[in-house]
Design an enzyme around this catalytic site. Structure first.
Site, PDB file in Angstrom:
ATOM      1  N   GLU A  97      -3.988  -0.462 -11.716  1.00  0.00           N
ATOM      2  CA  GLU A  97      -4.143   0.824 -10.435  1.00  0.00           C
ATOM      3  C   GLU A  97      -3.632   1.546 -11.270  1.00  0.00           C
ATOM      4  O   GLU A  97      -2.523   1.875 -12.422  1.00  0.00           O
ATOM      5  CB  GLU A  97      -3.203  -0.105  -9.371  1.00  0.00           C
ATOM      6  CG  GLU A  97      -2.853   0.637  -8.699  1.00  0.00           C
ATOM      7  CD  GLU A  97      -1.998   0.206  -7.932  1.00  0.00           C
ATOM      8  OE1 GLU A  97      -1.924   0.791  -6.677  1.00  0.00           O
ATOM      9  OE2 GLU A  97      -1.291  -0.443  -8.421  1.00  0.00           O
ATOM     10  N   LYS A 101      16.910  -1.983  -0.052  1.00  0.00           N
ATOM     11  CA  LYS A 101      17.048  -1.286  -1.298  1.00  0.00           C
ATOM     12  C   LYS A 101      15.998  -0.496  -1.674  1.00  0.00           C
ATOM     13  O   LYS A 101      14.624  -1.291  -1.742  1.00  0.00           O
ATOM     14  CB  LYS A 101      17.159  -2.486  -2.380  1.00  0.00           C
ATOM     15  CG  LYS A 101      17.079  -2.220  -3.529  1.00  0.00           C
ATOM     16  CD  LYS A 101      18.409  -1.527  -4.699  1.00  0.00           C
ATOM     17  CE  LYS A 101      17.764  -0.565  -5.801  1.00  0.00           C
ATOM     18  NZ  LYS A 101      16.419  -0.223  -5.842  1.00  0.00           N
ATOM     19  N   GLY A 127       5.150  -3.094  -3.440  1.00  0.00           N
ATOM     20  CA  GLY A 127       5.620  -2.609  -4.684  1.00  0.00           C
ATOM     21  C   GLY A 127       4.980  -3.045  -6.097  1.00  0.00           C
ATOM     22  O   GLY A 127       3.478  -3.643  -5.167  1.00  0.00           O
ATOM     23  N   SER A 128       4.980  -3.260  -6.862  1.00  0.00           N
ATOM     24  CA  SER A 128       4.233  -3.438  -8.770  1.00  0.00           C
ATOM     25  C   SER A 128       4.179  -4.479  -8.163  1.00  0.00           C
ATOM     26  O   SER A 128       4.576  -5.994  -7.984  1.00  0.00           O
ATOM     27  CB  SER A 128       4.532  -3.205  -9.507  1.00  0.00           C
ATOM     28  OG  SER A 128       5.319  -3.997  -9.395  1.00  0.00           O
ATOM     29  N   GLU A 165       3.479  -6.458  -0.263  1.00  0.00           N
ATOM     30  CA  GLU A 165       2.613  -5.917  -0.276  1.00  0.00           C
ATOM     31  C   GLU A 165       2.095  -5.284  -1.697  1.00  0.00           C
ATOM     32  O   GLU A 165       3.003  -4.176  -1.844  1.00  0.00           O
ATOM     33  CB  GLU A 165       2.044  -4.667   0.392  1.00  0.00           C
ATOM     34  CG  GLU A 165       1.585  -3.553   1.419  1.00  0.00           C
ATOM     35  CD  GLU A 165       1.505  -2.119   0.446  1.00  0.00           C
ATOM     36  OE1 GLU A 165       0.520  -2.458  -0.511  1.00  0.00           O
ATOM     37  OE2 GLU A 165       2.191  -2.038   1.103  1.00  0.00           O
ATOM     38  N   LEU A 166       1.496  -5.613  -2.462  1.00  0.00           N
ATOM     39  CA  LEU A 166       1.640  -4.876  -4.322  1.00  0.00           C
ATOM     40  C   LEU A 166       1.036  -4.114  -4.288  1.00  0.00           C
ATOM     41  O   LEU A 166      -0.099  -3.103  -3.194  1.00  0.00           O
ATOM     42  CB  LEU A 166       1.544  -6.370  -4.877  1.00  0.00           C
ATOM     43  CG  LEU A 166       2.104  -7.467  -4.132  1.00  0.00           C
ATOM     44  CD1 LEU A 166       2.241  -8.253  -5.523  1.00  0.00           C
ATOM     45  CD2 LEU A 166       3.868  -7.019  -4.262  1.00  0.00           C
ATOM     46  N   TRP A 212       8.803   4.083  -3.723  1.00  0.00           N
ATOM     47  CA  TRP A 212       9.020   6.047  -3.251  1.00  0.00           C
ATOM     48  C   TRP A 212       8.319   7.254  -2.679  1.00  0.00           C
ATOM     49  O   TRP A 212       8.551   7.569  -2.074  1.00  0.00           O
ATOM     50  CB  TRP A 212       9.456   6.936  -4.603  1.00  0.00           C
ATOM     51  CG  TRP A 212       8.455   6.274  -5.923  1.00  0.00           C
ATOM     52  CD1 TRP A 212       8.639   5.021  -6.849  1.00  0.00           C
ATOM     53  CD2 TRP A 212       7.575   6.995  -5.709  1.00  0.00           C
ATOM     54  NE1 TRP A 212       7.501   5.249  -8.191  1.00  0.00           N
ATOM     55  CE2 TRP A 212       7.011   6.055  -6.931  1.00  0.00           C
ATOM     56  CE3 TRP A 212       6.051   7.978  -5.767  1.00  0.00           C
ATOM     57  CZ2 TRP A 212       5.609   6.474  -7.880  1.00  0.00           C
ATOM     58  CZ3 TRP A 212       5.075   8.311  -6.240  1.00  0.00           C
ATOM     59  CH2 TRP A 212       4.482   7.481  -7.476  1.00  0.00           C
ATOM     60  N   ASN A 213       6.455   6.205  -2.499  1.00  0.00           N
ATOM     61  CA  ASN A 213       5.523   7.347  -2.953  1.00  0.00           C
ATOM     62  C   ASN A 213       4.835   7.476  -1.310  1.00  0.00           C
ATOM     63  O   ASN A 213       4.556   8.398  -0.654  1.00  0.00           O
ATOM     64  CB  ASN A 213       4.019   5.956  -3.255  1.00  0.00           C
ATOM     65  CG  ASN A 213       4.058   5.142  -2.512  1.00  0.00           C
ATOM     66  OD1 ASN A 213       4.724   3.641  -2.367  1.00  0.00           O
ATOM     67  ND2 ASN A 213       2.240   5.102  -2.643  1.00  0.00           N
ATOM     68  N   ALA A 247      13.655   3.020  -3.417  1.00  0.00           N
ATOM     69  CA  ALA A 247      14.245   3.301  -4.844  1.00  0.00           C
ATOM     70  C   ALA A 247      14.865   4.282  -5.161  1.00  0.00           C
ATOM     71  O   ALA A 247      15.147   4.953  -4.618  1.00  0.00           O
ATOM     72  CB  ALA A 247      12.230   3.945  -4.927  1.00  0.00           C
TER      73      ALA A 247
END
Length: 480
Positions: free
Chosen positions: A384, A182, A234-235, A256-257, A158-159, A184
C-alpha cells in the site's frame, strides 16, 4: 586504585540513564502535535493516566445502563443537534483538521459536510434499521431484536480524522452502545473536538469519550470486561494485533485495513469524460486514502492517450499552504510517511520501474509521482503506497487487466472505466474485493455498506450493516 576519570565516567553514564528514563517518561505522559506543512508546534497534551482511563471506563459502563433504555426517537433527536453543531462549527473544525494533518482546507470542509450527510442518513433510517423483525414460525410470536452490546472501543487513523470516527460513532451510539475513542496521536485536537461536539449536542456524559492513551494501553483496554467489542481502521499490522487480542478475549472486532486498489482502464474508456475522476481517485487527500486507486492497469490500445491526459491533469495540481483555498494537493501528514513512500518508489526503481514525473521529497512533501514499467514484484504493486504515487501497468488484453487487478493480497475495491458498462458488470464476480465501481472512483457512501476482504479486513461499516455491527441479534420465541 580507581582513577577520578573512572568515577567521572560512571557518573556521566548514570546521568545519561536518568535522562533517558526522563525522556521516556515524558514521551509516555506528554503528547505534542505539529503542523506537517510548516513544522510548527500546535499543542502539548497530557496523556491519560491508568487511573484516568479506569475512570473513563467506569463512566462509560454506568452510562450504558441508562443509555440502552433511551428510546430510539430520543437518540435520533440528538443526532439532529449534532448535525447542527457540525454545521455551526464547520470553519473552525476544518481549520483544525488542516493544521493537524495537512489536508487542503476545501477537502477538510467537504469532510465535515460528509459527516453531516451521514448523520442525516441515520436520522432518516435508524428506527427502521433497529425495529424488531417479525418472523412467521410455529410460535405464538417470534421475532429478531437488536440489542446493544455495551462499551465499544474505536481505534481510528489520522487521514480522515472526522469522517472515520463519525461513520463508526453515529450508528454505534444510535443503536444504544457507548463509545471510547483512541484516535491517532497527531490528530488529538480533532479527537477532543469530536468529544466536545457530542457534549454540545446534548449527548449524556459517558456516551462518547476520547482517550488520550499511549498505544501500550490498547491491549489492556481490549482485555477489560467493560469493553465489549473493538473497531479498528488502520494498517494490516495493527489489524493483526487487534484481531489477535480481541480473539483471545472472545470479543467481536471490525477491521478496516489497507488497500492497493486497482483502477482498470479498458480500451473503450472515455478518457475525456473520466480523466478528472481517475486523477481524483489517486490524488484526493494527497493520496492518503486506503481506497485510493494505486495500481493503474491500462490496456495497451489506450495506454499512450491515458499517459498523456493523466500526466497533464496531475501536473495541473497546485501545491501550497493547505489553508489556501487554491491549494489542491499538500504535504503528507508526517515526515516519516513521506520517507516511507520515497523508499517504496526507490525500491521499485531499483527493480526496473521508471519515474515519469515526481519523486523529489522535501520534508513531509512528496510530489505527485507517476511511475511506469511496473511489475507485480515491485513494492508499488504489492504494497500500500499511502501518498500521491500512481503505479501504471500496461497490459495487452482485457482478460489480462482483470487478472492483474486480482493479483493482490488486499481486497478493498476495484474500479473499471469502460464505455461498455454491461460487459464490465459481467466481471463483478471475478473480483473478490469488497467493492466494485464502474466509471467511478471507489468511495464510501452512508447508503452502502463499506469494508474489505483478504488482508483489507472484515466486517462492514455504514448502511444498515454498519448499524448492526455491534448489536446482539437476538432470537425471541414466545408461546402462549
Amino acid at each position: 586504585m580507581v582513577s577520578v576519570n573512572h568515577f567521572g565516567n560512571r557518573i556521566n553514564q548514570f546521568y545519561r540513564v536518568l535522562l533517558n528514563l526522563k525522556s521516556t517518561y515524558i514521551m509516555k505522559t506528554e503528547l505534542k502535535t505539529y503542523n506537517p506543512y510548516n513544522g510548527n508546534l500546535l499543542e502539548t497534551y497530557r496523556r491519560d493516566s491508568e487511573a484516568t482511563l479506569k475512570d473513563k471506563l467506569n463512566v462509560a459502563d454506568q452510562r450504558f445502563t441508562s443509555w440502552k433504555h433511551v428510546e430510539i426517537a430520543e437518540r435520533v433527536a440528538l443526532l439532529q443537534n449534532l448535525a447542527d453543531e457540525l454545521y455551526k462549527q464547520k470553519n473552525s473544525l476544518s481549520q483544525l483538521m488542516t493544521e493537524e494533518m495537512g489536508k487542503p482546507i476545501l477537502e477538510s470542509e467537504a469532510e465535515i459536510e460528509k459527516c453531516i450527510y451521514l448523520i442525516d442518513f441515520y436520522i432518516k433510517n435508524s428506527e427502521q434499521f433497529l425495529q424488531d423483525d417479525l418472523i412467521d414460525t410455529d410460535a405464538h410470536e417470534s421475532f429478531i431484536s437488536y440489542d446493544p452490546l455495551g462499551c465499544i472501543l474505536a481505534i481510528m487513523p489520522w487521514n480522515y480524522p472526522f469522517w472515520q470516527v463519525f461513520r463508526f460513532a453515529i450508528p454505534t451510539l444510535t443503536a444504544g452502545n457507548v463509545a471510547l475513542l483512541k484516535h491517532a496521536s497527531n490528530v488529538t485536537g480533532c479527537a477532543l473536538a469530536i468529544e466536545k461536539l457530542f457534549q454540545d449536542a446534548g449527548f449524556p456524559k459517558g456516551c462518547f469519550q476520547t482517550l488520550i492513551a499511549h498505544h501500550e494501553h490498547i491491549e489492556t483496554l481490549i482485555d477489560h470486561d467493560i469493553v465489549k467489542a473493538v473497531s479498528l481502521t488502520g494498517s494490516e499490522n495493527a489489524g493483526r494485533k487487534i484481531a489477535e487480542r480481541a480473539g483471545r478475549n472472545l470479543k467481536p472486532s471490525l477491521l478496516e485495513l489497507g488497500g492497493n486498489n486497482a483502477c482498470i482502464i479498458l480500451g473503450d474508456a472515455d478518457l475525456d469524460e473520466h480523466i478528472g475522476t481517475i486523477v481524483k481517485a489517486r490524488m484526493q487527500n494527497s493520496g492518503q486514502s486506503c481506497i485510493a486507486a494505486k495500481r493503474f492497469i491500462v490496456v495497451e490500445s489506450i495506454y499512450d492517450a491515458f499517459i498523456e491526459k493523466f500526466t497533464s491533469k496531475v501536473q495541473a495540481l497546485k501545491y501550497g499552504d493547505p489553508l489556501d483555498e487554491d491549494t489542491t494537493i499538500s504535504c503528507l501528514a508526517r515526515v516519516d510517511l513521506a520517507e516511507t513512500l520515497e523508499e517504496q518508489v526507490q525500491q521499485s526503481i531499483d527493480l526496473g520501474a521508471k519515474v515519469l514525473i515526481g519523486h523529489q521529497r522535501d520534508g513531509a512533501y512528496y510530489p505527485p509521482t507517476i511511475i511506469t514499467d511496473v511489475t507485480p514484484k515491485m513494492p508499488v504493486f504489492t504494497a500500500e503506497t499511502f501518498g500521491p504515487v500512481a503505479a501504471v501497468i500496461k497490459v495487452k488484453t482485457e482478460d489480462e487487466a482483470y487478472n492483474m487487478a486480482s493479483e493482490s493480497k488486499f481486497g478493498l475495491g476495484t474500479m473499471v472505466f469502460s464505455s461498455d458498462y454491461e460487459a464490465a458488470a459481467a466481471r463483478i464476480s471475478e473480483i473478490a474485493d469488497g467493492a466494485f465501481f464502474i466509471n467511478e472512483m471507489v468511495k464510501s457512501d452512508p447508503r452502502l455498506p463499506f469494508g474489505g476482504t483478504k488482508i483489507s479486513g472484515f466486517g462492514r461499516e455504514l448502511s444498515k450493516e454498519g448499524m448492526l455491527a455491534f448489536v446482539n441479534i437476538k432470537t425471541v420465541y414466545i408461546n402462549q
